[in-house]
Every structure is written in C-alpha cells, then in structure tokens.
Design a protein around this motif. Structure first.
Motif, short mmCIF file in Angstrom:
data_model
loop_
_atom_site.label_atom_id
_atom_site.label_comp_id
_atom_site.label_asym_id
_atom_site.label_seq_id
_atom_site.Cartn_x
_atom_site.Cartn_y
_atom_site.Cartn_z
N LEU A 136 -7.98 -6.67 -2.03
CA LEU A 136 -7.63 -5.32 -1.62
C LEU A 136 -6.58 -4.74 -2.57
O LEU A 136 -6.67 -3.58 -2.96
N ALA A 137 -5.60 -5.55 -2.95
CA ALA A 137 -4.56 -5.08 -3.87
C ALA A 137 -5.16 -4.71 -5.22
O ALA A 137 -4.79 -3.70 -5.83
N HIS A 138 -6.11 -5.52 -5.69
CA HIS A 138 -6.79 -5.21 -6.96
C HIS A 138 -7.56 -3.90 -6.85
O HIS A 138 -7.49 -3.05 -7.74
N ASP A 139 -8.29 -3.73 -5.73
CA ASP A 139 -9.06 -2.50 -5.54
C ASP A 139 -8.16 -1.28 -5.47
O ASP A 139 -8.50 -0.22 -6.01
N ARG A 140 -7.01 -1.44 -4.82
CA ARG A 140 -6.08 -0.31 -4.71
C ARG A 140 -5.51 0.08 -6.07
O ARG A 140 -5.20 1.24 -6.31
N THR A 141 -5.40 -0.90 -6.96
CA THR A 141 -4.94 -0.59 -8.32
C THR A 141 -5.92 0.34 -9.00
O THR A 141 -5.54 1.33 -9.65
N GLN A 142 -7.22 0.04 -8.88
CA GLN A 142 -8.24 0.89 -9.48
C GLN A 142 -8.29 2.26 -8.81
O GLN A 142 -8.46 3.29 -9.47
N GLN A 143 -8.13 2.27 -7.49
CA GLN A 143 -8.15 3.54 -6.76
C GLN A 143 -6.96 4.42 -7.14
O GLN A 143 -7.08 5.64 -7.22
N ALA A 144 -5.82 3.78 -7.38
CA ALA A 144 -4.63 4.53 -7.77
C ALA A 144 -4.84 5.23 -9.10
O ALA A 144 -4.46 6.40 -9.28
N ARG A 145 -5.47 4.54 -10.04
CA ARG A 145 -5.74 5.14 -11.35
C ARG A 145 -6.73 6.29 -11.20
O ARG A 145 -6.55 7.36 -11.81
N ALA A 146 -7.77 6.08 -10.37
CA ALA A 146 -8.76 7.14 -10.16
C ALA A 146 -8.10 8.37 -9.53
O ALA A 146 -8.40 9.51 -9.90
N VAL B 11 1.09 0.03 -10.53
CA VAL B 11 0.47 -0.51 -9.32
C VAL B 11 -0.05 -1.92 -9.59
O VAL B 11 0.01 -2.80 -8.73
N GLY B 12 -0.54 -2.14 -10.82
CA GLY B 12 -1.01 -3.48 -11.19
C GLY B 12 0.11 -4.50 -11.12
O GLY B 12 -0.09 -5.63 -10.65
N GLU B 13 1.30 -4.10 -11.56
CA GLU B 13 2.46 -5.00 -11.45
C GLU B 13 2.80 -5.28 -10.00
O GLU B 13 3.13 -6.41 -9.61
N GLN B 14 2.71 -4.24 -9.16
CA GLN B 14 2.99 -4.42 -7.73
C GLN B 14 1.96 -5.36 -7.09
O GLN B 14 2.30 -6.20 -6.26
N ASP C 284 0.82 -1.21 0.00
CA ASP C 284 0.00 0.00 0.00
C ASP C 284 0.85 1.26 0.00
O ASP C 284 0.51 2.24 -0.67
N ARG C 285 1.95 1.25 0.76
CA ARG C 285 2.84 2.42 0.76
C ARG C 285 3.39 2.68 -0.64
O ARG C 285 3.43 3.83 -1.10
N SER C 286 3.78 1.61 -1.29
CA SER C 286 4.33 1.75 -2.64
C SER C 286 3.25 2.23 -3.61
O SER C 286 3.49 3.10 -4.45
N ALA C 287 2.04 1.66 -3.50
CA ALA C 287 0.95 2.05 -4.38
C ALA C 287 0.55 3.50 -4.18
O ALA C 287 0.26 4.23 -5.14
N THR C 288 0.53 3.93 -2.92
CA THR C 288 0.17 5.32 -2.61
C THR C 288 1.19 6.29 -3.20
O THR C 288 0.83 7.34 -3.76
N GLU C 289 2.47 5.95 -3.10
CA GLU C 289 3.51 6.80 -3.68
C GLU C 289 3.39 6.85 -5.20
O GLU C 289 3.52 7.91 -5.82
N LEU D 78 2.56 -8.98 -5.33
CA LEU D 78 2.04 -9.29 -4.00
C LEU D 78 1.24 -10.59 -4.03
O LEU D 78 1.39 -11.44 -3.15
N GLY D 79 0.39 -10.73 -5.05
CA GLY D 79 -0.41 -11.94 -5.16
C GLY D 79 0.43 -13.20 -5.23
O GLY D 79 0.12 -14.21 -4.59
N LYS D 80 1.50 -13.14 -6.01
CA LYS D 80 2.39 -14.30 -6.12
C LYS D 80 3.09 -14.60 -4.79
O LYS D 80 3.28 -15.76 -4.42
#
Length: 237
Positions: A201-211, A65-68, A44-49, A72-74
């Motif tokens: 949550l990681a998937h949702d954060r990807t969409q939120q990051a784009r928004a 963020v999608g790559e991140q 999340d810290r990385s995605a937020t940055e 994480l998923g792996k």
C-alpha cells in the motif's frame, strides 16, 4: 490525493481483528491490526500532505513520499507489536506441544524401547502400502510414536504422509489443540500478510502521490496559459 478510507485501512491487518475475541495469545494478535493501521494512517496523512505541496514538483513528491514509504517499511519489519505477537504464538505452540507430548513425539526411554521402535518402523516399512498400514495403529500410542519420532523414510513413508498421520492422531486425541494449532498457523500467516499489504500500500501511495502532483502541475500549466500569469520558481522545480 484523497486520504485512505476506513475500508482501505481495514485491509491492512483487518483479518487479524477477529482473533481478539478468542482471548489469550489471540488478544495480542488482534491488537496488532489496530497498531498496523495506525502506522499506515500516519504515513498516509504525511503522503497526502506531500502530494499537495505546491513547493514540490512531481519528481520531488515521488522522492519524498518514497523515503517515507521506505521508513515505514523498515519500521514494519521490526515492529514491536508484530514481534511480540509472533513470540506469543511461538510460546503457545511450545506449550501445546508439551501438552500433547504424551500422545505424539515421546522419545523411547531406553535402548530396549529404541530397538522395539526400530522394529515397528521396519515392519511398517515392509508393508506394500506403508501409509495404510500405519493408519491401522492410530489408536496405539507406542506404534504411532515409533512412526512419528523418526525420519519418515525409516518407515517407508513420505514426509507428507507422516505429517498427515500426525494430524489424524491429533484430531483423534486432541481435537481442541488441533484447532488451536491451526489458528496459530493462520495467525502467523496473516501477520506476515498484513505487513506485506502495508508495504505494498505504501508503494502504491508513492505512485499515486506522483500522479496527483502531475495532475496538479498540469492544472497549474493550464491556468498559466489561461491567465498569462507565470508559475513561481518553486512550482517549476
């Protein structure tokens, strides 16, 4: 994009935390909650940055963020603490099954006992209501073993009925072990659910990051119109 709150992070594996107080294998299960939250918080810290990176356009933010999130998923799929907890649960389940083997699951020792077991199953199967007939013998270990060590259909039961008989027998003779087996089952489901929640949550954060990046770009565009200052090349990418 605001970082996840403590309450949001607690949703990842939070239900596992209560197991730590039980001790034994459950201490390991409880520890997984904190490790999973640590993994998600790091992501999340990385995605937020990334979402606030002026050098990236919305599509670039989403891709990074999608790559991140994929990484994480792996990591979660093969996470050492989750694997360790599942192995500990499996070992404890095997120990319990050995401990209750004298009550449930004892195989006939010789051909004579195998024949007797077969006759018992045949008699139960002839009853008009095999399940009700079988329940009459919950206090008889020999009869119950004959019923439980063979496929349910050989006694005229469904698999569900056979499983219910096994549980009734456990509750009668090993209530403490029954409680622990239930807790182990719940812990396994929660472990799997915690990993799934973290991935979602990681998937949702990807969409939120784009928004968030789109909002930032929109604000920059309005600023350009208001000030007449053109956006830099990296802001348009």
């Amino acid at each position: 994009m605001k970082p996840l709150s403590e309450n949001q992070l607690a949703m990842v594996g939070g239900s596992l935390q209560g197991y730590a107080a039980r001790g034994g294998v459950f201490t390991t299960v409880g520890e997984v909650a904190e490790e999973l939250r640590t993994e998600v918080a790091r992501f999340d810290r990385s995605a937020t940055e990334t979402a606030s990176d002026d050098h990236l356009a919305p599509d670039g933010v989403q891709a990074k963020v999608g790559e991140q999130a994929e990484t994480l998923g792996k990591r979660l799929d093969g996470h050492s603490s989750v694997t360790r907890a599942k192995e500990a649960i499996s070992r404890r389940r095997e120990e319990i099954e050995r401990e209750i083997g004298d009550t449930i699951g004892a195989q006939p020792a010789d051909e004579n006992e195998r024949q007797i077991a077969a006759e018992i199953r045949a008699q139960i199967g002839k009853a008009s209501r095999p399940y009700d007939e079988a329940r009459k013998y919950l206090g008889d270990a020999k009869v119950m073993n004959a019923i439980l060590v063979a496929p349910a259909m050989l006694t005229g039961l469904t698999e569900d009925q056979q499983a219910r008989l096994k549980r009734e027998l456990l509750l009668r003779h090993h209530p403490d072990k029954t409680d622990e087996l239930d807790a182990l089952d719940s812990a396994t489901k929660l472990l799997e659910g915690a990993v799934s929640s973290a991935k979602k949550l990681a998937h949702d954060r990807t969409q939120q990051a784009r928004a968030h990046a789109l909002q930032r770009l929109s604000a920059q565009t309005r600023n350009v119109r208001a000030t007449g200052q053109p956006m830099s090349r990296h802001q348009r990418r």
